[in-house]
Design an enzyme around this catalytic site. Structure first.
Site, PDB file in Angstrom:
ATOM      1  N   LYS A  42      -1.347   2.261   0.175  1.00  0.00           N
ATOM      2  CA  LYS A  42      -0.714   1.469  -0.892  1.00  0.00           C
ATOM      3  C   LYS A  42      -1.254   0.044  -0.885  1.00  0.00           C
ATOM      4  CE  LYS A  42       3.157   4.605  -0.772  1.00  0.00           C
ATOM      5  NZ  LYS A  42       4.472   4.985  -0.259  1.00  0.00           N
ATOM      6  N   GLN A  74       9.366   2.433   2.981  1.00  0.00           N
ATOM      7  CA  GLN A  74       8.686   3.710   3.213  1.00  0.00           C
ATOM      8  C   GLN A  74       9.660   4.710   3.839  1.00  0.00           C
ATOM      9  OE1 GLN A  74       5.463   4.418   2.258  1.00  0.00           O
ATOM     10  NE2 GLN A  74       5.923   6.523   2.883  1.00  0.00           N
ATOM     11  N   ASP A  85       9.562   2.112  -6.427  1.00  0.00           N
ATOM     12  CA  ASP A  85       9.515   3.550  -6.131  1.00  0.00           C
ATOM     13  C   ASP A  85      10.294   4.334  -7.191  1.00  0.00           C
ATOM     14  OD1 ASP A  85       8.011   4.650  -4.107  1.00  0.00           O
ATOM     15  OD2 ASP A  85       9.433   4.183  -2.514  1.00  0.00           O
TER      16      ASP A  85
END
Ligand code: NAP
Length: 290
Positions: free
Chosen positions: A54, A98, A121
C-alpha cells in the site's frame, strides 16, 4: 471456449495511473498532497507485506504515506486514542487499520472509531450503509476493485445471476451489495449454505471469497461463467492459491482471475482511489462550510 484471464495487475496499473493523474492535478491546484496513515498492530508477516504494498503504491503516485507500526501487546484504548488523534489531524485524509488485529482488540470498535470520511477501507457501518442504500461514498476496496474487473470483461450485469461464496463483512457482503447495485440477481453463500455446487452452477458470475483453497470446483461452473477468485491461501510449499480449483484448459469459464495477480492488485488500486476521493470530499466540505 477459451478461458481468458482477467489481468488484475494491468487493470490495477491503469486505475493507479488514473489516480496518479488526479493527485497531480489536485496538487497543481494548490492543494496539500493526500495523506494516508496505515496502522499495523503486531508482526503478522502477511499483513506487513500488504501494508508495504500500500505504501509503495502511495509513493508511486504521489500520495503521502505515513506507516505506523504498534506492538502486538498494544491495548485497545491506546489504539483508539491513536485513531482519535488521526481523526482530529487535518493533514490526514485516510486512516487504514490493517486487519486482522490481535485477538484482544475488538475489530468492530476500532473500525467504528475511524471517522467515516477518513475510512478509506470503506468498512465503517456508515460507508457500508451508504452502499446498502445505493448512495455509496467510500466503497470497500476489494468489492469495488472487482466491479472494475467485471467492467473489463464487457459484460452488462443487469439481470445476470451472480453467486457470491463467502459472506464476510469486508468482502462477501459488500460484494453482494455492489452486484445488486449493478442490477445483478445475487445469491450469497456461507458456511450454512446447502448444496453450494448447485448455487455455483446456476450463476453466470461467481465470486469466491472464503479462504479455503479449491473449495469451488471447476466442474461446478456453468459454461461461459465469469469467475472472480478472491481467495489468497498460502500452501505448505509456500505457493499461493485461490478458492477456485479450475483448470483453464477445460475451457469452461469465459473469464477467470489468476491468484496472485487478479483481485489483490485491484484492492490496492481502489485504496489509492479512495484516499484521493476522501481528500477531495473533505476539502470541498470544509470549503462549503467556510
Ligand atoms: P473471512 O472473514 O474468513 O470470511 C469467510 C467467509 O466464507 C465467511 O462468510 C464464511 O461464512 C464463508 N465460508 C466458510 N466456509 C464456507 C463454505 N464451506 N461454504 C461457503 N462459505 C463458507 O474471510 P474474508 O476476509 O472474506 O477473506 C476471504 C478470502 O479472501 C481469504 O482467502 C482472504 O485472504 C482473501 N482476501 C483477498 C483480498 C484481496 O485483495 N485479494 C482481500 C480480502 C480478502 P460465515 O459467514 O457463515 O462464517
Amino acid at each position: 471456449m477459451t478461458t481468458r484471464l482477467i489481468d488484475g495487475k494491468a487493470i490495477a496499473a491503469d486505475v493507479q495511473a488514473r489516480v496518479g493523474r488526479g493527485v497531480s492535478e489536485w496538487v497543481a491546484g494548490h492543494h496539500r498532497r493526500p495523506a494516508l496513515v496505515t496502522i499495523l498492530v503486531g508482526n503478522d508477516p502477511a499483513s506487513a507485506i500488504y501494508v508495504r504494498k500500500k505504501h509503495e503504491a502511495c509513493d508511486a503516485i504521489g500520495i503521502e504515506s505515513r506507516p505506523v507500526h504498534l506492538p502486538a501487546a498494544t491495548r485497545a484504548a491506546e489504539l483508539l486514542a491513536y485513531i482519535d488523534a488521526c481523526n482530529a489531524d487535518d493533514t490526514v485524509d485516510g486512516i487504514l487499520v490493517q486487519l486482522p488485529l490481535p485477538r484482544h482488540i475488538d475489530t468492530s470498535a476500532v473500525i467504528e472509531r475511524i471517522r467515516p470520511d477518513k475510512d478509506v477501507d470503506g468498512f465503517h457501518p456508515y460507508n457500508i450503509g451508504r452502499l446498502a442504500q445505493r448512495i455509496p461514498v467510500l466503497r470497500p476496496c476489494t468489492p469495488a476493485g472487482i466491479m472494475e474487473l467485471l467492467r473489463h470483461t464487457g459484460i452488462d450485469l443487469h439481470g445476470r445471476r451472480a453467486c457470491v461464496v463467502g459472506a464476510s463483512n469486508h468482502v462477501g457482503r459488500p460484494m453482494a451489495m455492489e452486484l445488486l447495485l449493478a442490477g445483478a440477481t445475487v445469491t450469497v453463500c456461507h458456511r450454512f449454505t446447502q448444496d453450494l455446487a448447485h448455487h455455483v452452477a446456476d450463476a453466470e458470475i461467481v465470486v469466491a471469497a472464503v479462504g479455503k483453497p479449491g473449495l469451488v470446483k471447476g466442474e461446478w461452473l456453468r459454461a461461459g461463467a465469469i469467475v472472480i477468485d478472491v481467495g489468497i491461501n498460502r500452501m505448505p510449499d509456500g505457493h499461493l492459491c485461490g478458492d477456485v480449483a479450475y483448470d483453464p484448459s477445460s475451457g469452461k469459464a469465459a473469464w477467470i482471475t489468476p491468484v496472485p495477480g487478479g483481485v489483490g492488485p485491484m484492492t490496492v488500486a481502489m485504496l489509492m482511489h479512495n484516499t484521493l476521493e476522501a481528500c477531495r470530499l473533505r476539502t470541498m466540505k470544509a470549503g462549503s462550510l467556510a
